[in-house]
Every structure is written in C-alpha cells, then in structure tokens.
Design a protein around this motif. Sequence first.
Motif, PDB file in Angstrom:
ATOM      1  N   ARG A 144     -48.051 -39.315 -19.994  1.00 37.48           N
ATOM      2  CA  ARG A 144     -46.793 -39.013 -20.073  1.00 37.48           C
ATOM      3  C   ARG A 144     -46.025 -40.873 -21.107  1.00 37.48           C
ATOM      4  NH1 ARG A 144     -44.273 -34.115 -17.033  1.00 37.48           N
ATOM      5  NH2 ARG A 144     -45.697 -33.985 -15.688  1.00 37.48           N
ATOM      6  N   GLY A 145     -46.548 -41.477 -21.207  1.00 41.29           N
ATOM      7  CA  GLY A 145     -45.811 -42.371 -21.960  1.00 41.29           C
ATOM      8  C   GLY A 145     -44.287 -42.574 -21.237  1.00 41.29           C
ATOM      9  N   GLU A 146     -44.825 -42.569 -19.564  1.00 41.68           N
ATOM     10  CA  GLU A 146     -43.087 -42.687 -18.628  1.00 41.68           C
ATOM     11  C   GLU A 146     -43.252 -43.886 -18.294  1.00 41.68           C
ATOM     12  OE1 GLU A 146     -41.468 -38.182 -18.726  1.00 41.68           O
ATOM     13  OE2 GLU A 146     -41.979 -39.107 -16.823  1.00 41.68           O
ATOM     14  N   ILE A 147     -42.724 -45.169 -18.067  1.00 39.20           N
ATOM     15  CA  ILE A 147     -42.135 -45.593 -17.294  1.00 39.20           C
ATOM     16  C   ILE A 147     -40.979 -45.674 -15.691  1.00 39.20           C
ATOM     17  CG2 ILE A 147     -42.014 -48.263 -16.676  1.00 39.20           C
ATOM     18  CD1 ILE A 147     -43.680 -48.783 -18.995  1.00 39.20           C
ATOM     19  N   ARG A 148     -41.434 -45.632 -14.536  1.00 39.62           N
ATOM     20  CA  ARG A 148     -40.412 -45.906 -13.876  1.00 39.62           C
ATOM     21  C   ARG A 148     -40.285 -46.802 -12.794  1.00 39.62           C
ATOM     22  NH1 ARG A 148     -38.231 -40.255 -12.708  1.00 39.62           N
ATOM     23  NH2 ARG A 148     -39.338 -38.692 -14.085  1.00 39.62           N
ATOM     24  N   TYR A 149     -38.937 -46.926 -13.147  1.00 43.21           N
ATOM     25  CA  TYR A 149     -38.228 -48.800 -12.142  1.00 43.21           C
ATOM     26  C   TYR A 149     -37.543 -48.774 -11.111  1.00 43.21           C
ATOM     27  CZ  TYR A 149     -35.896 -52.896 -11.174  1.00 43.21           C
ATOM     28  OH  TYR A 149     -36.002 -53.993 -10.623  1.00 43.21           O
ATOM     29  N   GLU A 150     -38.130 -48.068  -9.609  1.00 41.19           N
ATOM     30  CA  GLU A 150     -37.468 -48.219  -8.858  1.00 41.19           C
ATOM     31  C   GLU A 150     -37.087 -46.321  -8.623  1.00 41.19           C
ATOM     32  OE1 GLU A 150     -34.137 -50.797  -8.789  1.00 41.19           O
ATOM     33  OE2 GLU A 150     -35.289 -52.403  -7.774  1.00 41.19           O
ATOM     34  N   ASP A 151     -38.032 -46.057  -8.749  1.00 40.54           N
ATOM     35  CA  ASP A 151     -37.924 -44.195  -8.855  1.00 40.54           C
ATOM     36  C   ASP A 151     -37.238 -43.821 -10.526  1.00 40.54           C
ATOM     37  OD1 ASP A 151     -39.294 -43.898  -7.127  1.00 40.54           O
ATOM     38  OD2 ASP A 151     -38.485 -43.741  -6.048  1.00 40.54           O
ATOM     39  N   ARG A 152     -36.398 -44.942 -11.124  1.00 39.12           N
ATOM     40  CA  ARG A 152     -35.851 -44.723 -12.334  1.00 39.12           C
ATOM     41  C   ARG A 152     -36.069 -44.355 -13.818  1.00 39.12           C
ATOM     42  NH1 ARG A 152     -32.492 -47.744 -15.495  1.00 39.12           N
ATOM     43  NH2 ARG A 152     -33.068 -49.489 -14.502  1.00 39.12           N
ATOM     44  N   LEU A 153     -36.561 -42.919 -14.105  1.00 43.72           N
ATOM     45  CA  LEU A 153     -37.032 -42.820 -15.257  1.00 43.72           C
ATOM     46  C   LEU A 153     -36.416 -43.996 -16.763  1.00 43.72           C
ATOM     47  CD1 LEU A 153     -39.257 -41.857 -17.133  1.00 43.72           C
ATOM     48  CD2 LEU A 153     -37.770 -39.852 -17.710  1.00 43.72           C
ATOM     49  N   LEU A 154     -37.395 -44.584 -17.548  1.00 44.34           N
ATOM     50  CA  LEU A 154     -37.005 -46.354 -18.823  1.00 44.34           C
ATOM     51  C   LEU A 154     -36.635 -45.609 -19.246  1.00 44.34           C
ATOM     52  CD1 LEU A 154     -37.900 -48.952 -16.982  1.00 44.34           C
ATOM     53  CD2 LEU A 154     -36.289 -48.577 -16.255  1.00 44.34           C
ATOM     54  N   GLU A 155     -35.546 -45.477 -19.769  1.00 42.44           N
ATOM     55  CA  GLU A 155     -35.224 -45.111 -21.466  1.00 42.44           C
ATOM     56  C   GLU A 155     -36.034 -45.828 -22.252  1.00 42.44           C
ATOM     57  OE1 GLU A 155     -34.487 -41.754 -22.646  1.00 42.44           O
ATOM     58  OE2 GLU A 155     -34.675 -40.858 -20.121  1.00 42.44           O
ATOM     59  N   LEU A 156     -37.453 -45.773 -23.221  1.00 40.37           N
ATOM     60  CA  LEU A 156     -38.023 -46.716 -23.515  1.00 40.37           C
ATOM     61  C   LEU A 156     -38.279 -45.842 -25.118  1.00 40.37           C
ATOM     62  CD1 LEU A 156     -40.309 -48.180 -20.762  1.00 40.37           C
ATOM     63  CD2 LEU A 156     -37.883 -48.970 -21.556  1.00 40.37           C
ATOM     64  N   SER A 157     -38.190 -46.814 -26.212  1.00 42.89           N
ATOM     65  CA  SER A 157     -39.209 -46.833 -27.310  1.00 42.89           C
ATOM     66  C   SER A 157     -41.069 -47.166 -27.387  1.00 42.89           C
ATOM     67  CB  SER A 157     -38.304 -47.515 -28.656  1.00 42.89           C
ATOM     68  OG  SER A 157     -38.859 -49.425 -28.507  1.00 42.89           O
ATOM     69  N   PRO A 158     -40.985 -46.015 -28.178  1.00 44.32           N
ATOM     70  CA  PRO A 158     -42.862 -46.683 -28.007  1.00 44.32           C
ATOM     71  C   PRO A 158     -42.654 -48.003 -28.268  1.00 44.32           C
ATOM     72  CG  PRO A 158     -42.067 -44.008 -29.694  1.00 44.32           C
ATOM     73  CD  PRO A 158     -40.615 -45.547 -29.627  1.00 44.32           C
ATOM     74  N   GLU A 160     -40.703 -50.574 -27.087  1.00 47.66           N
ATOM     75  CA  GLU A 160     -40.472 -50.888 -25.358  1.00 47.66           C
ATOM     76  C   GLU A 160     -41.555 -50.859 -24.551  1.00 47.66           C
ATOM     77  OE1 GLU A 160     -36.013 -51.301 -26.389  1.00 47.66           O
ATOM     78  OE2 GLU A 160     -36.834 -49.477 -25.903  1.00 47.66           O
ATOM     79  N   TYR A 161     -41.597 -49.533 -24.358  1.00 49.34           N
ATOM     80  CA  TYR A 161     -42.710 -48.963 -23.640  1.00 49.34           C
ATOM     81  C   TYR A 161     -44.214 -49.459 -23.951  1.00 49.34           C
ATOM     82  CZ  TYR A 161     -46.240 -45.692 -21.111  1.00 49.34           C
ATOM     83  OH  TYR A 161     -47.947 -45.225 -20.441  1.00 49.34           O
ATOM     84  N   GLU A 162     -44.621 -50.053 -25.001  1.00 52.65           N
ATOM     85  CA  GLU A 162     -46.040 -50.186 -24.902  1.00 52.65           C
ATOM     86  C   GLU A 162     -45.897 -52.117 -24.553  1.00 52.65           C
ATOM     87  OE1 GLU A 162     -49.411 -49.331 -25.777  1.00 52.65           O
ATOM     88  OE2 GLU A 162     -48.801 -47.357 -25.762  1.00 52.65           O
ATOM     89  N   ARG A 201     -35.654 -59.262 -24.635  1.00 49.34           N
ATOM     90  CA  ARG A 201     -33.758 -58.915 -23.997  1.00 49.34           C
ATOM     91  C   ARG A 201     -33.115 -57.423 -24.330  1.00 49.34           C
ATOM     92  NH1 ARG A 201     -32.190 -60.762 -28.909  1.00 49.34           N
ATOM     93  NH2 ARG A 201     -32.086 -62.863 -28.530  1.00 49.34           N
ATOM     94  N   SER A 202     -33.863 -56.570 -24.640  1.00 44.32           N
ATOM     95  CA  SER A 202     -33.351 -55.414 -25.144  1.00 44.32           C
ATOM     96  C   SER A 202     -34.256 -55.005 -23.353  1.00 44.32           C
ATOM     97  CB  SER A 202     -34.201 -55.076 -25.259  1.00 44.32           C
ATOM     98  OG  SER A 202     -34.265 -52.528 -25.468  1.00 44.32           O
ATOM     99  N   LEU A 203     -35.784 -54.583 -22.816  1.00 47.71           N
ATOM    100  CA  LEU A 203     -36.250 -54.147 -22.180  1.00 47.71           C
ATOM    101  C   LEU A 203     -35.514 -55.160 -20.689  1.00 47.71           C
ATOM    102  CD1 LEU A 203     -39.303 -54.823 -22.612  1.00 47.71           C
ATOM    103  CD2 LEU A 203     -38.553 -52.970 -21.954  1.00 47.71           C
ATOM    104  N   ARG A 204     -34.434 -56.303 -20.239  1.00 47.02           N
ATOM    105  CA  ARG A 204     -34.044 -57.086 -19.617  1.00 47.02           C
ATOM    106  C   ARG A 204     -33.009 -56.026 -19.429  1.00 47.02           C
ATOM    107  NH1 ARG A 204     -35.541 -63.161 -21.245  1.00 47.02           N
ATOM    108  NH2 ARG A 204     -37.001 -63.742 -19.693  1.00 47.02           N
ATOM    109  N   ASP A 205     -32.571 -56.036 -20.842  1.00 49.28           N
ATOM    110  CA  ASP A 205     -30.856 -55.061 -20.189  1.00 49.28           C
ATOM    111  C   ASP A 205     -31.215 -53.416 -19.524  1.00 49.28           C
ATOM    112  OD1 ASP A 205     -29.190 -56.508 -21.437  1.00 49.28           O
ATOM    113  OD2 ASP A 205     -29.494 -56.454 -23.896  1.00 49.28           O
ATOM    114  N   LYS A 206     -32.630 -52.845 -20.252  1.00 46.39           N
ATOM    115  CA  LYS A 206     -32.889 -51.454 -19.502  1.00 46.39           C
ATOM    116  C   LYS A 206     -33.176 -51.661 -17.581  1.00 46.39           C
ATOM    117  CE  LYS A 206     -33.640 -50.018 -23.587  1.00 46.39           C
ATOM    118  NZ  LYS A 206     -33.999 -48.528 -24.540  1.00 46.39           N
ATOM    119  N   LEU A 207     -33.537 -52.706 -17.384  1.00 47.98           N
ATOM    120  CA  LEU A 207     -34.132 -53.256 -16.149  1.00 47.98           C
ATOM    121  C   LEU A 207     -33.179 -53.763 -15.178  1.00 47.98           C
ATOM    122  CD1 LEU A 207     -37.536 -54.533 -16.823  1.00 47.98           C
ATOM    123  CD2 LEU A 207     -37.120 -52.453 -15.417  1.00 47.98           C
ATOM    124  N   GLY A 208     -31.842 -54.243 -16.117  1.00 50.60           N
ATOM    125  CA  GLY A 208     -30.731 -54.935 -15.146  1.00 50.60           C
ATOM    126  C   GLY A 208     -31.303 -56.413 -15.011  1.00 50.60           C
TER     127      GLY A 208
END
Length: 228
Positions: A144-158, A160-162, A201-208
């Motif tokens: 699906r090209g998806e990553i969940r963190y603590e059961d929360r779907l992360l909104e990632l660019s391609p 960022e996902y890779e 930096r962007s990933l850290r922001d999205k992960l809190g």
Amino acid sequence: MKPSKEIRILLADDEPHILQFLEMGLVNEGYTVQTAPDGMSAYSLALDFRPHVAVLDVMMPGMDGFHVCRMLKEAGNAIAVIMLTAKDEIDDRIKGLTLGADDYMVKPFSFDELLARIGARLRNQFPDLLGEVALGPFKVDDRRGEIRYEDRLLELSPTEYELLKYLVLHHGMVQSKAVILDKVWGYDFGGEENIVEVYIRSLRDKLGDKEHQLIRTLRGAGYRVDLP
C-alpha cells in the motif's frame, strides 16, 4: 518478523562453519535454506531450488561468487543476490553491483545485519511474501505504500516514505548521509547531502519526535532509528 510464506534462501561459502552458523540461524527464523560449498554447486542447486535470495561468498573455489551472480541473473529467474567478501575494496563492490548483485556485505558481519539485509531485499523484490511488517511502534505495508506509527497513519510524500522505511527496516544501525542518498535517492543523485537533513526534520515533525529520541543524530556518523 517471521516469513508469512515459504521463502527460500541459498547460502554459498567455502567455509563450513560459516555455512552451518548461517543455516541454523536462518532456519530458526523460519526460512527454507539450502547450502553449497562452491560456486558450481551453488549455481546447479539454484536451478532446482529456485531461491528468492542467494547469499554468495565472492572467493570460492572453481567458480567465484561474481560468476555465479552473473549466471543467476542471466538465467532470468527473479532472485535477489547478496555478495559476501572479506575485502572492503570498492572495486569488488562495483564489480558485484555491475554484474547484478543487489547488496554487498563485508566479512565479518553480524547475523542481525544479514537478517536485516535479507528482509530489505525481500520487501523490495518480493513484497507479497511478507505483507505488512511490524517493527516496534511501526507498521510498514509496502504493498500500500503506507507506514503507521502507534496505529496512526502517517501522511508521507513518496521520498519521506522511502526514507522512513529504510531507517526503520535498518533500525539499530547507523546510516550515513552518503549511504542514505545512495539507497533512497539513488546512486546517480546529483544534489547536496543536506537534503537528507531537510527530510529527517520533516519526518521528526510528523512523528512528534521533538527530542530526537526516535530518529537519533550521531554527530559525524549519520542517523539511527531506535525502537523500544
């Protein structure tokens, strides 16, 4: 993480104790494993065994790992090849990759690192064999090209996902900017290494991850994901 279906791995090395150690470890992880002590028997075995992953030592009697790799790739079967060498020479690495090798490891290496590299090759080349992979608080679904963190779907660019997928799947191992650029952006990327900092930096922001406890910076070395 245990394989969800039969996954076949071929090990080829002329050192019996290495073969035995790796075979025992991989069988314990749920893989179906066959071994070969030289290049010719490795190639012959592969034709019938049809492994998903072949782990080939470079220096073997008769037919070396480079020759086996080339013949396996030319045979047209879908197979991921990981080369093993006792020499950390860039020429060997270039030669192996030119012949179609998918990854490269320098002896001595840890079994956990080999497991991580086998897993990465399977996820990249045979994602249907593994399905969703759960690692700590992360769930990576490559189909699906998806990553969940603590059961929360992360909104990632391609990209960022890779990047996050690469760091999570290689958790516990330090990844330099140069390696990240090669693995995520590609060897022919012509931009600056600082692009990695921007995406981290962007990933850290999205992960809190404000305290940088999840994606750690190791000054002068690179980045490492630490999982609970």
